[in-house]
Write a protein that holds these residues in place. Structure first.
Motif, PDB file in Angstrom:
ATOM      1  N   MET A 160      -3.975 -17.931   1.383  1.00  9.40           N
ATOM      2  CA  MET A 160      -2.648 -17.443   1.064  1.00  9.40           C
ATOM      3  C   MET A 160      -1.719 -18.619   0.765  1.00  9.40           C
ATOM      4  SD  MET A 160      -1.446 -14.337   3.296  1.00  9.40           S
ATOM      5  CE  MET A 160      -2.011 -12.832   2.620  1.00  9.40           C
ATOM      6  N   PRO A 161      -0.975 -18.520  -0.289  1.00 12.08           N
ATOM      7  CA  PRO A 161      -0.078 -19.628  -0.652  1.00 12.08           C
ATOM      8  C   PRO A 161       0.913 -19.992   0.457  1.00 12.08           C
ATOM      9  CG  PRO A 161      -0.283 -18.100  -2.467  1.00 12.08           C
ATOM     10  CD  PRO A 161      -0.993 -17.484  -1.298  1.00 12.08           C
ATOM     11  N   PHE A 162       1.480 -19.017   1.134  1.00  9.04           N
ATOM     12  CA  PHE A 162       2.448 -19.308   2.196  1.00  9.04           C
ATOM     13  C   PHE A 162       1.803 -20.132   3.302  1.00  9.04           C
ATOM     14  CE2 PHE A 162       4.113 -18.135   6.390  1.00  9.04           C
ATOM     15  CZ  PHE A 162       5.385 -18.655   6.279  1.00  9.04           C
ATOM     16  N   LEU A 163       0.636 -19.713   3.741  1.00  7.25           N
ATOM     17  CA  LEU A 163      -0.045 -20.430   4.822  1.00  7.25           C
ATOM     18  C   LEU A 163      -0.526 -21.796   4.374  1.00  7.25           C
ATOM     19  CD1 LEU A 163      -1.996 -17.436   6.342  1.00  7.25           C
ATOM     20  CD2 LEU A 163       0.128 -18.466   7.157  1.00  7.25           C
ATOM     21  N   SER A 188      -5.808  -2.982  15.621  1.00  5.64           N
ATOM     22  CA  SER A 188      -6.269  -1.595  15.580  1.00  5.64           C
ATOM     23  C   SER A 188      -6.793  -1.234  14.193  1.00  5.64           C
ATOM     24  CB  SER A 188      -5.120  -0.660  15.957  1.00  5.64           C
ATOM     25  OG  SER A 188      -4.078  -0.775  15.010  1.00  5.64           O
ATOM     26  N   GLY A 189      -6.887  -2.217  13.331  1.00  2.01           N
ATOM     27  CA  GLY A 189      -7.363  -1.982  11.981  1.00  2.01           C
ATOM     28  C   GLY A 189      -6.256  -1.729  10.974  1.00  2.01           C
ATOM     29  N   GLY A 190      -5.078  -1.396  11.432  1.00  5.16           N
ATOM     30  CA  GLY A 190      -3.952  -1.161  10.536  1.00  5.16           C
ATOM     31  C   GLY A 190      -3.099  -2.400  10.445  1.00  5.16           C
ATOM     32  N   PRO A 191      -1.899  -2.234   9.921  1.00  3.39           N
ATOM     33  CA  PRO A 191      -0.997  -3.386   9.836  1.00  3.39           C
ATOM     34  C   PRO A 191      -0.554  -3.835  11.226  1.00  3.39           C
ATOM     35  CG  PRO A 191       0.167  -1.377   9.265  1.00  3.39           C
ATOM     36  CD  PRO A 191      -1.276  -1.009   9.422  1.00  3.39           C
ATOM     37  N   THR A 192      -0.192  -5.081  11.330  1.00  4.54           N
ATOM     38  CA  THR A 192       0.413  -5.576  12.560  1.00  4.54           C
ATOM     39  C   THR A 192       1.841  -5.062  12.588  1.00  4.54           C
ATOM     40  OG1 THR A 192      -0.943  -7.562  12.529  1.00  4.54           O
ATOM     41  CG2 THR A 192       1.064  -7.638  13.858  1.00  4.54           C
ATOM     42  N   VAL A 193       2.234  -4.450  13.696  1.00 12.94           N
ATOM     43  CA  VAL A 193       3.573  -3.902  13.836  1.00 12.94           C
ATOM     44  C   VAL A 193       4.406  -4.866  14.677  1.00 12.94           C
ATOM     45  CG1 VAL A 193       4.959  -1.976  14.684  1.00 12.94           C
ATOM     46  CG2 VAL A 193       2.715  -1.545  13.661  1.00 12.94           C
ATOM     47  N   LEU A 194       5.507  -5.332  14.112  1.00  7.09           N
ATOM     48  CA  LEU A 194       6.418  -6.214  14.833  1.00  7.09           C
ATOM     49  C   LEU A 194       7.721  -5.483  15.081  1.00  7.09           C
ATOM     50  CD1 LEU A 194       6.014  -9.628  12.981  1.00  7.09           C
ATOM     51  CD2 LEU A 194       4.812  -8.794  14.997  1.00  7.09           C
ATOM     52  N   CYS A 195       8.163  -5.548  16.313  1.00 10.95           N
ATOM     53  CA  CYS A 195       9.429  -4.923  16.685  1.00 10.95           C
ATOM     54  C   CYS A 195      10.120  -5.863  17.671  1.00 10.95           C
ATOM     55  CB  CYS A 195       9.174  -3.547  17.292  1.00 10.95           C
ATOM     56  SG  CYS A 195      10.675  -2.604  17.561  1.00 10.95           S
ATOM     57  N   PHE A 199       5.386 -13.185  12.998  1.00 10.72           N
ATOM     58  CA  PHE A 199       5.289 -12.820  11.585  1.00 10.72           C
ATOM     59  C   PHE A 199       4.291 -13.728  10.867  1.00 10.72           C
ATOM     60  CE2 PHE A 199       6.477 -12.906   7.129  1.00 10.72           C
ATOM     61  CZ  PHE A 199       6.533 -11.552   6.838  1.00 10.72           C
ATOM     62  N   VAL A 200       4.399 -15.020  11.081  1.00  7.50           N
ATOM     63  CA  VAL A 200       3.462 -15.964  10.452  1.00  7.50           C
ATOM     64  C   VAL A 200       2.041 -15.680  10.931  1.00  7.50           C
ATOM     65  CG1 VAL A 200       2.806 -18.405  10.254  1.00  7.50           C
ATOM     66  CG2 VAL A 200       5.207 -17.730  10.067  1.00  7.50           C
ATOM     67  N   ALA A 201       1.876 -15.408  12.225  1.00  8.12           N
ATOM     68  CA  ALA A 201       0.550 -15.103  12.777  1.00  8.12           C
ATOM     69  C   ALA A 201      -0.031 -13.843  12.149  1.00  8.12           C
ATOM     70  CB  ALA A 201       0.643 -14.951  14.287  1.00  8.12           C
ATOM     71  N   ALA A 202       0.798 -12.832  11.983  1.00  8.72           N
ATOM     72  CA  ALA A 202       0.315 -11.572  11.397  1.00  8.72           C
ATOM     73  C   ALA A 202      -0.075 -11.760   9.944  1.00  8.72           C
ATOM     74  CB  ALA A 202       1.390 -10.500  11.534  1.00  8.72           C
ATOM     75  N   VAL A 203       0.701 -12.522   9.202  1.00 11.42           N
ATOM     76  CA  VAL A 203       0.362 -12.808   7.804  1.00 11.42           C
ATOM     77  C   VAL A 203      -0.956 -13.588   7.748  1.00 11.42           C
ATOM     78  CG1 VAL A 203       1.062 -14.120   5.761  1.00 11.42           C
ATOM     79  CG2 VAL A 203       2.728 -12.703   6.960  1.00 11.42           C
ATOM     80  N   VAL A 232       1.984  -6.591   7.451  1.00 15.71           N
ATOM     81  CA  VAL A 232       2.919  -6.560   8.576  1.00 15.71           C
ATOM     82  C   VAL A 232       3.958  -5.470   8.333  1.00 15.71           C
ATOM     83  CG1 VAL A 232       4.548  -7.915   9.947  1.00 15.71           C
ATOM     84  CG2 VAL A 232       2.652  -9.052   8.789  1.00 15.71           C
ATOM     85  N   ALA A 233       4.200  -4.670   9.355  1.00 10.96           N
ATOM     86  CA  ALA A 233       5.282  -3.687   9.325  1.00 10.96           C
ATOM     87  C   ALA A 233       6.339  -4.171  10.317  1.00 10.96           C
ATOM     88  CB  ALA A 233       4.777  -2.309   9.726  1.00 10.96           C
ATOM     89  N   VAL A 234       7.539  -4.408   9.821  1.00 13.87           N
ATOM     90  CA  VAL A 234       8.631  -4.902  10.661  1.00 13.87           C
ATOM     91  C   VAL A 234       9.549  -3.728  10.978  1.00 13.87           C
ATOM     92  CG1 VAL A 234      10.579  -6.490  10.820  1.00 13.87           C
ATOM     93  CG2 VAL A 234       8.483  -7.190   9.622  1.00 13.87           C
ATOM     94  N   LEU A 235       9.673  -3.435  12.269  1.00 13.04           N
ATOM     95  CA  LEU A 235      10.522  -2.343  12.737  1.00 13.04           C
ATOM     96  C   LEU A 235      11.760  -2.916  13.418  1.00 13.04           C
ATOM     97  CD1 LEU A 235       7.834   0.034  14.293  1.00 13.04           C
ATOM     98  CD2 LEU A 235       8.535  -0.203  11.906  1.00 13.04           C
TER      99      LEU A 235
END
Length: 96
Positions: free
Chosen positions: A1-4, A48-55, A66-70, A76-79
């Motif tokens: 990934m370019p960001f990483l 859980s196989g889905g997106p990482t949820v951050l709240c 966020f960086v870890a999830a990417v 990543v789903a940000v709530l």
């Protein structure tokens, strides 16, 4: 990934330079890389196989997660932590 890739580049080139500053808190590129790598391993075990949820509220912990999830699943789903618990729970269920 370019960001990483860019994070690794700056962590190697200027490890002590500020990567993130939030108020009086700061993380250098090296600190961000180390903390996010460690957190990515933890998140992989919780996946859980889905997106990482951050709240989380705005802050360094949010940035690291966020960086870890990417770096991990890449999705990543940000709530908003100010949402009512029932709303957050319903959205998390839909995401899974």
């Amino acid at each position: 990934m370019p960001f990483l890739d860019r994070l690794q580049h700056w962590a190697a080139l200027q490890p002590d330079a500020n990567a993130v500053t939030i108020g009086a808190d700061r993380l250098s590129y090296a600190e961000l890389q180390v903390r996010s790598s460690r957190r990515a391993r933890e998140l992989a075990g919780e996946s859980s196989g889905g997106p990482t949820v951050l709240c989380l509220p705005n802050g360094l912990d949010f940035v690291v997660d966020f960086v870890a999830a990417v770096a991990g699943v890449g999705t990543v789903a940000v709530l908003d932590p100010d949402w009512p618990a029932l709303q957050r729970t319903a959205i998390e269920r839909m995401l899974r």
